[in-house]
Design an enzyme around this catalytic site. Structure first.
Site, PDB file in Angstrom:
ATOM      1  N   SER A  28      78.789 -52.001  39.985  1.00  0.00           N
ATOM      2  CA  SER A  28      78.618 -51.737  38.542  1.00  0.00           C
ATOM      3  C   SER A  28      77.238 -51.189  38.214  1.00  0.00           C
ATOM      4  O   SER A  28      76.231 -51.770  38.586  1.00  0.00           O
ATOM      5  CB  SER A  28      78.751 -53.023  37.727  1.00  0.00           C
ATOM      6  OG  SER A  28      79.994 -53.584  37.879  1.00  0.00           O
ATOM      7  N   HIS A  59      83.216 -47.528  36.866  1.00  0.00           N
ATOM      8  CA  HIS A  59      83.607 -47.286  38.260  1.00  0.00           C
ATOM      9  C   HIS A  59      84.455 -46.023  38.270  1.00  0.00           C
ATOM     10  O   HIS A  59      85.570 -46.023  37.757  1.00  0.00           O
ATOM     11  CB  HIS A  59      84.455 -48.453  38.799  1.00  0.00           C
ATOM     12  CG  HIS A  59      83.692 -49.715  39.014  1.00  0.00           C
ATOM     13  ND1 HIS A  59      83.354 -50.178  40.264  1.00  0.00           N
ATOM     14  CD2 HIS A  59      83.215 -50.621  38.148  1.00  0.00           C
ATOM     15  CE1 HIS A  59      82.687 -51.306  40.147  1.00  0.00           C
ATOM     16  NE2 HIS A  59      82.599 -51.616  38.877  1.00  0.00           N
ATOM     17  N   TYR A  83      90.267 -59.625  40.321  1.00  0.00           N
ATOM     18  CA  TYR A  83      90.651 -59.887  38.924  1.00  0.00           C
ATOM     19  C   TYR A  83      91.456 -58.752  38.302  1.00  0.00           C
ATOM     20  O   TYR A  83      92.074 -58.912  37.251  1.00  0.00           O
ATOM     21  CB  TYR A  83      89.430 -60.231  38.058  1.00  0.00           C
ATOM     22  CG  TYR A  83      88.422 -59.116  37.901  1.00  0.00           C
ATOM     23  CD1 TYR A  83      88.684 -58.009  37.102  1.00  0.00           C
ATOM     24  CD2 TYR A  83      87.200 -59.179  38.565  1.00  0.00           C
ATOM     25  CE1 TYR A  83      87.765 -56.985  36.967  1.00  0.00           C
ATOM     26  CE2 TYR A  83      86.273 -58.161  38.438  1.00  0.00           C
ATOM     27  CZ  TYR A  83      86.558 -57.063  37.642  1.00  0.00           C
ATOM     28  OH  TYR A  83      85.644 -56.052  37.533  1.00  0.00           O
ATOM     29  N   GLU A  84      91.445 -57.584  38.955  1.00  0.00           N
ATOM     30  CA  GLU A  84      92.268 -56.484  38.449  1.00  0.00           C
ATOM     31  C   GLU A  84      93.739 -56.695  38.797  1.00  0.00           C
ATOM     32  O   GLU A  84      94.597 -55.952  38.336  1.00  0.00           O
ATOM     33  CB  GLU A  84      91.794 -55.147  39.040  1.00  0.00           C
ATOM     34  CG  GLU A  84      90.414 -54.745  38.571  1.00  0.00           C
ATOM     35  CD  GLU A  84      89.908 -53.500  39.291  1.00  0.00           C
ATOM     36  OE1 GLU A  84      90.249 -52.399  38.862  1.00  0.00           O
ATOM     37  OE2 GLU A  84      89.175 -53.650  40.289  1.00  0.00           O
ATOM     38  N   ALA A 111      76.505 -56.039  40.880  1.00  0.00           N
ATOM     39  CA  ALA A 111      75.736 -56.646  39.798  1.00  0.00           C
ATOM     40  C   ALA A 111      76.124 -58.122  39.803  1.00  0.00           C
ATOM     41  O   ALA A 111      77.282 -58.462  40.056  1.00  0.00           O
ATOM     42  CB  ALA A 111      76.116 -56.010  38.471  1.00  0.00           C
ATOM     43  N   MET A 209      81.799 -61.459  40.955  1.00  0.00           N
ATOM     44  CA  MET A 209      83.261 -61.382  41.086  1.00  0.00           C
ATOM     45  C   MET A 209      83.707 -60.420  42.189  1.00  0.00           C
ATOM     46  O   MET A 209      84.834 -59.941  42.165  1.00  0.00           O
ATOM     47  CB  MET A 209      83.866 -60.912  39.754  1.00  0.00           C
ATOM     48  CG  MET A 209      83.432 -61.738  38.553  1.00  0.00           C
ATOM     49  SD  MET A 209      84.051 -60.991  37.030  1.00  0.00           S
ATOM     50  CE  MET A 209      83.097 -61.906  35.802  1.00  0.00           C
ATOM     51  N   SER A 210      82.841 -60.116  43.120  1.00  0.00           N
ATOM     52  CA  SER A 210      83.197 -59.102  44.128  1.00  0.00           C
ATOM     53  C   SER A 210      82.536 -59.408  45.465  1.00  0.00           C
ATOM     54  O   SER A 210      82.062 -60.519  45.692  1.00  0.00           O
ATOM     55  CB  SER A 210      82.748 -57.720  43.640  1.00  0.00           C
ATOM     56  OG  SER A 210      81.339 -57.623  43.626  1.00  0.00           O
ATOM     57  N   ASN A 233      71.643 -60.456  34.561  1.00  0.00           N
ATOM     58  CA  ASN A 233      71.593 -61.418  33.447  1.00  0.00           C
ATOM     59  C   ASN A 233      71.397 -62.814  34.028  1.00  0.00           C
ATOM     60  O   ASN A 233      71.689 -63.045  35.203  1.00  0.00           O
ATOM     61  CB  ASN A 233      72.922 -61.384  32.668  1.00  0.00           C
ATOM     62  CG  ASN A 233      74.130 -61.629  33.567  1.00  0.00           C
ATOM     63  OD1 ASN A 233      74.584 -60.722  34.266  1.00  0.00           O
ATOM     64  ND2 ASN A 233      74.619 -62.856  33.588  1.00  0.00           N
ATOM     65  N   HIS A 245      79.495 -57.213  29.291  1.00  0.00           N
ATOM     66  CA  HIS A 245      79.542 -56.153  30.297  1.00  0.00           C
ATOM     67  C   HIS A 245      78.541 -55.034  29.995  1.00  0.00           C
ATOM     68  O   HIS A 245      77.949 -54.467  30.916  1.00  0.00           O
ATOM     69  CB  HIS A 245      80.973 -55.603  30.374  1.00  0.00           C
ATOM     70  CG  HIS A 245      81.202 -54.636  31.500  1.00  0.00           C
ATOM     71  ND1 HIS A 245      81.006 -54.975  32.826  1.00  0.00           N
ATOM     72  CD2 HIS A 245      81.609 -53.338  31.498  1.00  0.00           C
ATOM     73  CE1 HIS A 245      81.281 -53.922  33.590  1.00  0.00           C
ATOM     74  NE2 HIS A 245      81.645 -52.920  32.813  1.00  0.00           N
TER      75      HIS A 245
HETATM   76  N1  HPA Z   1      78.851 -63.615  36.427  1.00  0.00           N
HETATM   77  C1  HPA Z   1      79.739 -62.964  37.199  1.00  0.00           C
HETATM   78  N2  HPA Z   1      79.652 -61.678  37.489  1.00  0.00           N
HETATM   79  C2  HPA Z   1      78.612 -60.997  36.981  1.00  0.00           C
HETATM   80  C3  HPA Z   1      77.657 -61.609  36.152  1.00  0.00           C
HETATM   81  C4  HPA Z   1      77.785 -62.999  35.866  1.00  0.00           C
HETATM   82  O1  HPA Z   1      76.978 -63.622  35.153  1.00  0.00           O
HETATM   83  N3  HPA Z   1      76.751 -60.650  35.827  1.00  0.00           N
HETATM   84  C5  HPA Z   1      77.162 -59.505  36.427  1.00  0.00           C
HETATM   85  N4  HPA Z   1      78.293 -59.707  37.130  1.00  0.00           N
END
Ligand code: HPA
Length: 270
Positions: A28, A59, A83-84, A111, A209-210, A233, A245
């Site tokens: 991302s 993406h 998750y997709e 990310a 998540m990846s 973050n 996002h």
């Molecule tokens: N959690 C999960 N996936 C993420 C996050 C998060 O805080 N930030 C960027 N991808």
């Protein structure tokens, strides 16, 4: 997926793009790195037999291959996530195809949310290990012996030698990077504050998540794997605001210049 599916897709890609020694998955907000490839050729995922099509904003969904500092490099612009709704054999399909294309080094980027409170948004974190919080594993099911063993060892899943290359590269460029444990959650919800506390208590530094499915499948197939996260973050509960996002993408973009310099230096030195 059976072995012949991977072989057929690899043949198709080899005819159009050639073979490669290094593969890079751009996560991302990190898109655009492929523009540095010389003599680049690309294929949209939608053109490639057996490839899923990526659905996330930011993406773009293509493979680009070319030369970078004298090495044959193939890049995934856009990855697939559990998750997709994709099964993990789809999520990791490209990784095994890369193996058949000759790839020995797999560089995964993403990310992630910072769980370690000293890792501020904008931090680049080298993944030194992972925790799988999903209960899923891409290797569940019949083992494909052509790729690797039934019970692969994961004690050096993120290749220790290559991690030293990353650290030395960052040092030369005077880019501050951190190291840490990446915790894989399913998503698409961001984690709850309680989940983030759990991850921290168990030794996690970042959540996302990846990436972990690709690490597992790459290591299983005998590739040297490294992973680099941009902490975009503070994870849930560690700061006042909500996570969204757009913020994730924005911080990804802000870090991109350093990220690109670091990646260039890594590719030169592997
Ligand atoms: N959690 C999960 N996936 C993420 C996050 C998060 O805080 N930030 C960027 N991808």
């Amino acid at each position: 997926m059976i072995y012949a599916d991977y072989v057929n897709t690899a043949k198709f890609i080899e005819e159009k793009l050639g073979r490669a020694e290094v593969a890079i998955v751009l996560g991302s907000g990190l898109g655009g790195y492929e523009e540095g490839l010389e003599n680049a050729k690309s294929l949209a995922y939608s053109e490639i037999p057996n490839f899923p099509v990526s659905t996330v904003k930011g993406h773009s969904g293509k493979l680009v291959s070319g030369e970078l500092f004298g090495k044959r490099v193939i890049m995934m612009c856009g990855r697939f996530h559990a998750y997709e709704g994709y099964e993990l054999d789809k999520v990791t399909f490209p990784v095994r195809v890369f193996k058949l294309l000759g790839v020995q080094t797999l560089i995964l980027t993403n990310a992630a949310g910072g769980v370690n409170t000293s890792y501020n948004p904008g931090t680049i974190m080298l993944i030194n290990d992972y925790i799988n919080f999903t209960g899923k594993n891409p290797l569940i099911g019949a083992n494909i012996e052509e790729f690797g063993p039934r019970f692969p060892d994961m004690s050096n899943a993120l290749d220790a030698e290559l991690r030293e290359v990353v650290k030395a590269s960052a040092k030369r460029l005077k880019i501050d990077i951190q190291e840490g444990v990446y915790c894989w959650f399913n998503g698409p919800t961001y984690e709850t504050p309680a989940e983030v506390r759990l991850a921290r208590m168990l030794g996690g530094d970042a959540v996302g998540m990846s990436t972990v499915p690709e690490i597992i499948v790459g290591k299983h197939a005998g590739m040297k794997v490294i992973g680099i996260s941009t902490i975009t973050n503070f994870a849930a509960g560690l700061s006042k605001g909500e996570i969204n996002h757009e913020e994730v993408m924005e911080v990804g973009r802000r870090v991109k210049a350093d990220f690109v310099r670091l990646m260039d230096e890594i590719v030169k030195n592997i």
